[in-house]
Design an enzyme around this catalytic site. Structure first.
Site, PDB file in Angstrom:
ATOM      1  N   LYS A  31       0.854  -1.209   0.000  1.00 25.29           N
ATOM      2  CA  LYS A  31       0.000   0.000   0.000  1.00 25.29           C
ATOM      3  C   LYS A  31       0.886   1.254   0.000  1.00 25.29           C
ATOM      4  O   LYS A  31       0.642   2.196  -0.744  1.00 25.29           O
ATOM      5  CB  LYS A  31      -0.880  -0.009   1.243  1.00 25.29           C
ATOM      6  CG  LYS A  31      -1.397   1.369   1.665  1.00 25.29           C
ATOM      7  CD  LYS A  31      -2.195   1.346   2.935  1.00 25.29           C
ATOM      8  CE  LYS A  31      -1.376   1.445   4.179  1.00 25.29           C
ATOM      9  NZ  LYS A  31      -1.071   2.797   4.653  1.00 25.29           N
ATOM     10  N   ASN A  32       1.954   1.235   0.814  1.00 22.30           N
ATOM     11  CA  ASN A  32       2.763   2.452   0.967  1.00 22.30           C
ATOM     12  C   ASN A  32       3.736   2.692  -0.175  1.00 22.30           C
ATOM     13  O   ASN A  32       4.410   3.714  -0.198  1.00 22.30           O
ATOM     14  CB  ASN A  32       3.498   2.424   2.316  1.00 22.30           C
ATOM     15  CG  ASN A  32       2.518   2.616   3.468  1.00 22.30           C
ATOM     16  OD1 ASN A  32       1.342   2.923   3.241  1.00 22.30           O
ATOM     17  ND2 ASN A  32       2.976   2.386   4.683  1.00 22.30           N
TER      18      ASN A  32
ATOM     19  N   ARG B  72      -4.641  10.744   4.994  1.00 22.48           N
ATOM     20  CA  ARG B  72      -3.661  11.810   5.045  1.00 22.48           C
ATOM     21  C   ARG B  72      -2.566  11.660   3.994  1.00 22.48           C
ATOM     22  O   ARG B  72      -1.889  12.604   3.649  1.00 22.48           O
ATOM     23  CB  ARG B  72      -3.066  11.928   6.434  1.00 22.48           C
ATOM     24  CG  ARG B  72      -2.778  10.649   7.131  1.00 22.48           C
ATOM     25  CD  ARG B  72      -2.284  10.895   8.507  1.00 22.48           C
ATOM     26  NE  ARG B  72      -1.701  12.180   8.631  1.00 22.48           N
ATOM     27  CZ  ARG B  72      -0.539  12.543   8.107  1.00 22.48           C
ATOM     28  NH1 ARG B  72       0.127  11.682   7.387  1.00 22.48           N
ATOM     29  NH2 ARG B  72      -0.067  13.752   8.278  1.00 22.48           N
TER      30      ARG B  72
ATOM     31  N   CYS C 229      -4.088  12.146  13.327  1.00 20.56           N
ATOM     32  CA  CYS C 229      -4.815  10.872  13.328  1.00 20.56           C
ATOM     33  C   CYS C 229      -4.535  10.229  14.691  1.00 20.56           C
ATOM     34  O   CYS C 229      -3.863  10.812  15.539  1.00 20.56           O
ATOM     35  CB  CYS C 229      -4.349   9.987  12.179  1.00 20.56           C
ATOM     36  SG  CYS C 229      -2.747   9.251  12.458  1.00 20.56           S
TER      37      CYS C 229
ATOM     38  N   ARG D 289       1.090  14.380  13.199  1.00 21.36           N
ATOM     39  CA  ARG D 289       1.455  14.109  11.800  1.00 21.36           C
ATOM     40  C   ARG D 289       1.386  15.368  10.921  1.00 21.36           C
ATOM     41  O   ARG D 289       0.651  15.451   9.950  1.00 21.36           O
ATOM     42  CB  ARG D 289       0.583  12.990  11.262  1.00 21.36           C
ATOM     43  CG  ARG D 289       0.748  11.766  12.145  1.00 21.36           C
ATOM     44  CD  ARG D 289       0.216  10.523  11.612  1.00 21.36           C
ATOM     45  NE  ARG D 289       0.980  10.039  10.482  1.00 21.36           N
ATOM     46  CZ  ARG D 289       0.575   9.003   9.760  1.00 21.36           C
ATOM     47  NH1 ARG D 289      -0.561   8.431  10.036  1.00 21.36           N
ATOM     48  NH2 ARG D 289       1.288   8.579   8.729  1.00 21.36           N
TER      49      ARG D 289
ATOM     50  N   ASP E  55       5.726   0.404  11.806  1.00 22.10           N
ATOM     51  CA  ASP E  55       4.489  -0.248  11.351  1.00 22.10           C
ATOM     52  C   ASP E  55       4.423  -1.716  11.758  1.00 22.10           C
ATOM     53  O   ASP E  55       3.402  -2.366  11.547  1.00 22.10           O
ATOM     54  CB  ASP E  55       4.346  -0.130   9.835  1.00 22.10           C
ATOM     55  CG  ASP E  55       4.056   1.298   9.422  1.00 22.10           C
ATOM     56  OD1 ASP E  55       4.118   1.582   8.207  1.00 22.10           O
ATOM     57  OD2 ASP E  55       3.808   2.136  10.304  1.00 22.10           O
TER      58      ASP E  55
ATOM     59  N   ILE F 188       9.108   6.894  16.496  1.00 23.51           N
ATOM     60  CA  ILE F 188       8.646   7.588  15.293  1.00 23.51           C
ATOM     61  C   ILE F 188       7.379   8.390  15.549  1.00 23.51           C
ATOM     62  O   ILE F 188       7.274   9.554  15.141  1.00 23.51           O
ATOM     63  CB  ILE F 188       8.422   6.596  14.132  1.00 23.51           C
ATOM     64  CG1 ILE F 188       9.680   5.755  13.880  1.00 23.51           C
ATOM     65  CG2 ILE F 188       7.949   7.326  12.877  1.00 23.51           C
ATOM     66  CD1 ILE F 188      10.892   6.534  13.395  1.00 23.51           C
TER      67      ILE F 188
ATOM     68  N   ARG G 124      -8.335  -0.565   5.551  1.00 19.25           N
ATOM     69  CA  ARG G 124      -7.658   0.536   4.851  1.00 19.25           C
ATOM     70  C   ARG G 124      -6.342   0.063   4.251  1.00 19.25           C
ATOM     71  O   ARG G 124      -5.874   0.611   3.268  1.00 19.25           O
ATOM     72  CB  ARG G 124      -7.367   1.681   5.826  1.00 19.25           C
ATOM     73  CG  ARG G 124      -8.593   2.393   6.291  1.00 19.25           C
ATOM     74  CD  ARG G 124      -8.224   3.655   7.021  1.00 19.25           C
ATOM     75  NE  ARG G 124      -7.228   4.423   6.256  1.00 19.25           N
ATOM     76  CZ  ARG G 124      -6.750   5.593   6.678  1.00 19.25           C
ATOM     77  NH1 ARG G 124      -7.144   6.082   7.827  1.00 19.25           N
ATOM     78  NH2 ARG G 124      -5.872   6.245   5.958  1.00 19.25           N
TER      79      ARG G 124
END
Ligand code: EPZ
Length: 420
Positions: free
Chosen positions: A22-23, A92, A116, A121, A307, A329, A399
């Site tokens: 996804k990223n 975002r 979020c 962020r 993540d 992070i 998502r």
């Protein structure tokens, strides 16, 4: 709204296919705005965030066709360089169109994403970088208005005061059409940044150093179309590795990329997980080993990825001993800890440090998903728990994970998606 019910204790085995990342797909879709020619992207995961980005491209004026996991985008006509609040508030990463639109159209009006669950962020580093390329930035009622100089963006020297993944991607894309040379210093090294640079090079961009921390770009007048396959999702891979370590007999993950997961593999092996790699795109994980507590501090790539922090916390509840997890992070990424406690885990979370004392018996409970990776953590805990776990607000999971419940069910898990 839907919930996911999981009857824990079913051992997992079989083959799980890994989807595209996804990223990596999100910046790749935004990159299609940089050219009036056709860009075809394959191995795009079927997840909500991708559909949101596709909606955003269409609202800007691009033609977007999606078939299975392939997207064809052509932004050849007149573009409306705007990203409206109602789309940006749901995702975002929409700020990824800021750089491409400023470069292609000379201006962009993008809603500020807002925070979020995991943190404030901000996108101040994206904006500071665009200013270095000659853009003027105006804040207007919750929107950012970026305007390039009359002759277009001009190459500059950008030093990120902290590493930002989408900030690097946004400015890398802008720099490809800026006049002259741009240097991106202290840039993100994630595999998804390297994948974006590969796509941009196929489109005609001149880029050196992607993945090294310093990226040099020679701007070109225009970019052309390209065809590109997205890299595998390293976080999905890590998530299934944890599932296999917790409750697997033998899980075979196919279409992965072992090289992108070194830090995670190291920590899991230190913890006693049995993982082998028959080849570079296959990982096999066997459950049942006695797990040992290990400490983890999240870092920018190539460090341990934030993540994977929530998923690893689920694993540490089943490891003997005390594990310290430090999150460097994001400022608020331990919301899964209190939900794990409700399932019986012993976790003391304070500030950016969580101490997990295992091994504890997890029992099924009603729990609340708060963000994408916290949802994954609760699925993993539910698979390992005794009894039924009901995960509410499961839209967070959808998502960013393609068919997670289906993939797990095919490997033997007992899950059911139902209306609240
Ligand atoms: C990307 O988010 C990922 N999202 C995130 O994945 C991931 O957690 C994150 O990188 C870190 O690896 C996508 O790629 C779409 P950052 P991004 O800019 O780019 C601060 C998931 O679960 N910062 O690298 O938004 C920021 O607040 C998601 O798939 C500024 O202060 O993250 C954070 O503390 C979650 N100013 C830190 O830097 C800025 O202008 C790293 O953020 C930008 C960031």
């Amino acid at each position: 709204m839907q919930k996911l019910s999981i009857e824990g204790g079913r051992r997992l085995s079989g083959v799980i296919p890994i989807s595209g990342a996804k990223n990596a797909a999100l910046p790749a879709l935004a990159a299609a705005l940089l050219t009036d020619e056709t860009v075809r992207l394959t191995r795009i995961p079927g997840v909500v965030d991708i559909r949101t980005m596709a909606q955003l491209l269409a609202s800007i004026g691009a033609e977007v066709q999606a078939a299975d996991n392939a997207y064809t985008i052509r932004s050849g006509g007149a573009l409306i360089p705007e990203a409206p609040y109602d789309l940006v508030k749901t995702m975002r990463a929409s700020s990824l169109v800021l750089g491409p639109l400023a470069a292609r159209c000379g201006r962009a009006r993008v809603s500020l994403p807002g925070g979020c669950a995991i943190g404030a962020r901000p996108i101040d580093l994206h904006l500071a970088g665009l200013k270095k390329l000659g853009a003027t930035i105006r804040h207007d009622r919750g929107y950012i208005e970026a305007a390039a100089p009359r002759g277009g963006l001009v190459g500059g020297h950008i030093h990120f005061k902290r590493v930002t993944v989408t900030g690097t991607e946004d400015l890398l894309m802008a720099a490809t059409l800026a006049k002259g040379e741009t240097v991106l210093e202290n840039s993100a090294r994630e595999p998804e940044v390297v994948d974006l640079a590969r796509l941009l090079a196929k489109m005609g961009a001149e880029i050196e150093g992607a993945g090294s921390g310093t990226i040099r770009v020679q701007g070109v007048d225009r970019l052309g179309g390209a065809e590109h396959g997205i890299v595998p999702d390293r976080i999905e891979t890590g998530t299934f590795l944890v599932a296999g370590a917790l409750i697997g007999d033998e899980l075979r993950l196919e279409g992965a990329n072992r090289a992108h997961l070194q830090a995670v593999l190291e920590k899991m092996e230190q913890a006693g997980c049995e993982i082998s790699a028959p080849d570079d795109s296959t990982l096999v994980v066997r459950g049942g080993a006695e797990l040992r507590a290990v400490d983890v501090t999240t870092r920018e790539h190539p460090g341990f990825p934030t993540d994977m922090q929530a998923q690893f916390m689920a694993l540490m509840t089943q490891a003997a001993g005390e594990s310290n997890i430090v999150e460097t992070i994001f400022e608020n990424r331990f919301m899964h800890a209190s939900e794990l406690q409700r399932m019986g885990a012993h976790i003391a979370a304070r500030g950016n440090r969580a101490v997990i004392r295992g091994k504890t018996r997890l029992t099924g409970a009603d729990v609340m998903a708060s963000d994408l990776r916290a949802s994954a953590c609760l699925v993993l805990a539910g698979l390992a728990a005794e009894g039924v776990t009901r995960i509410h607000r499961i839209y967070h999971l959808q998502r960013g994970y393609e068919r997670l419940a289906e993939k797990l069910a095919a490997a033997g898990a007992a899950l059911e998606l139902s209306e609240e």
